[in-house]
Design a protein around this motif. Structure first.
Motif, mmCIF file in Angstrom:
data_model
loop_
_atom_site.group_PDB
_atom_site.id
_atom_site.type_symbol
_atom_site.label_atom_id
_atom_site.label_comp_id
_atom_site.label_asym_id
_atom_site.label_seq_id
_atom_site.Cartn_x
_atom_site.Cartn_y
_atom_site.Cartn_z
ATOM 1 N N ARG A 2 0.921 -0.974 0.198
ATOM 2 C CA ARG A 2 -0.052 -0.214 -0.246
ATOM 3 C C ARG A 2 1.277 1.113 0.130
ATOM 4 N NH1 ARG A 2 -0.407 2.313 4.869
ATOM 5 N NH2 ARG A 2 1.053 0.519 6.765
ATOM 6 N N VAL A 12 -3.829 0.672 -2.654
ATOM 7 C CA VAL A 12 -3.456 -0.387 -2.207
ATOM 8 C C VAL A 12 -2.645 -0.549 -3.654
ATOM 9 C CG1 VAL A 12 -4.081 -2.950 -2.253
ATOM 10 C CG2 VAL A 12 -5.400 -1.749 -0.848
ATOM 11 N N ASN A 14 -0.618 -3.126 -6.212
ATOM 12 C CA ASN A 14 -0.593 -4.770 -7.190
ATOM 13 C C ASN A 14 0.717 -5.063 -6.835
ATOM 14 O OD1 ASN A 14 -3.831 -5.503 -7.324
ATOM 15 N ND2 ASN A 14 -3.806 -3.901 -9.000
ATOM 16 N N GLN A 17 3.225 -10.541 -10.598
ATOM 17 C CA GLN A 17 3.108 -11.980 -10.334
ATOM 18 C C GLN A 17 4.163 -13.155 -11.228
ATOM 19 O OE1 GLN A 17 0.414 -12.874 -7.891
ATOM 20 N NE2 GLN A 17 0.451 -11.206 -7.379
ATOM 21 N N SER A 54 6.881 -3.002 -9.129
ATOM 22 C CA SER A 54 5.442 -2.560 -9.208
ATOM 23 C C SER A 54 5.092 -1.483 -9.019
ATOM 24 C CB SER A 54 4.170 -2.705 -7.595
ATOM 25 O OG SER A 54 4.991 -2.097 -6.453
ATOM 26 N N VAL A 81 2.142 -3.794 -14.907
ATOM 27 C CA VAL A 81 1.683 -4.372 -12.598
ATOM 28 C C VAL A 81 1.973 -2.191 -12.834
ATOM 29 C CG1 VAL A 81 2.090 -4.390 -10.677
ATOM 30 C CG2 VAL A 81 1.301 -6.658 -12.132
ATOM 31 N N LYS A 84 -0.838 -0.782 -13.803
ATOM 32 C CA LYS A 84 -2.179 -0.165 -13.477
ATOM 33 C C LYS A 84 -2.047 0.246 -12.007
ATOM 34 C CE LYS A 84 -5.483 -4.002 -11.493
ATOM 35 N NZ LYS A 84 -5.743 -5.195 -11.656
ATOM 36 N N ASN A 85 -0.909 0.172 -10.850
ATOM 37 C CA ASN A 85 -0.704 0.983 -10.029
ATOM 38 C C ASN A 85 -0.682 2.526 -10.450
ATOM 39 O OD1 ASN A 85 -0.645 -1.598 -8.105
ATOM 40 N ND2 ASN A 85 1.252 -1.702 -8.216
ATOM 41 N N THR A 88 -4.581 3.541 -10.626
ATOM 42 C CA THR A 88 -5.429 3.196 -9.540
ATOM 43 C C THR A 88 -4.864 4.371 -8.952
ATOM 44 O OG1 THR A 88 -5.061 0.961 -8.890
ATOM 45 C CG2 THR A 88 -5.034 2.104 -7.207
#
Length: 182
Positions: A2, A12, A14, A17, A54, A81, A84-85, A88
């Motif tokens: 976070r 939050v 991610n 992976q 990330s 990722v 995407k972060n 967000t």
């Protein structure tokens, strides 16, 4: 994972992976940013997150008052990722998916106040990394490099050029490097 503080606090993030991803824990990140903020190294800084994973370190810097961050990672999954972060948090930033040496060459002519280096622990190119940062003049005068590395990593090759202050957090070492005055 976070965002710990600042305008994106609590968002939050991610993690990528894949098995080789080693995220900076919230505890280590909090230690890192407490030190940086106490030194005035984040507010209004231009930041390079060279092995971004990330994007957590660059995003945390932006959350705490950095004005710009450039994100790079050689892994396409990490970059996906990171994007995407950033989405967000509603952040628009330059994101590159390049080998670190190509990224540094491409950034030649730009300078950063704060450079985050969190390469894979098993890599042996640390010395080349610092040579390229110097050669391409990426670190702004009075800027700082934060090098996150394994506790057994020897940094003696840096001692002639940098003032080094380190904090040990388990098996991780946060080394704060500032260029020595000529």
């Amino acid at each position: 994972m976070r965002v710990i503080a600042g305008k994106y606090r609590g968002k939050v993030l991610n993690p990528p992976q894949h098995k080789n991803f080693r995220p900076t824990t919230d505890r280590v990140k909090e230690t890192l940013f407490n030190i940086l903020v106490s030194r005035g190294a984040v507010e209004d800084a231009e930041v390079l997150d060279l092995f971004c994973g990330s994007g957590a370190l660059g995003i945390e810097a932006l959350s705490r008052g950095a004005v710009k961050a450039v994100f790079n990672d050689a892994g396409s999954r990490s970059i996906a990722v990171t994007k995407k972060n950033l989405d967000t948090c509603g952040i628009k930033s330059q994101v590159m998916c390049l080998d670190y040496s190509v990224a540094l060459k491409r950034l030649q002519g730009e300078q950063f106040d704060l450079i985050f280096l969190d390469p894979p622990y098993d890599e042996t190119y640390a010395e080349k990394l610092f040579i390229l940062i110097d050669e391409y003049n990426i670190l702004r005068k009075d800027g700082m490099i934060v090098f996150e590395h394994y506790i057994k990593k020897d940094l003696q090759f840096l001692e002639k050029d940098f003032i080094i202050d380190s904090r040990v957090c388990g098996n991780t070492v946060l080394s704060f490097l500032e260029k020595k005055s000529a």
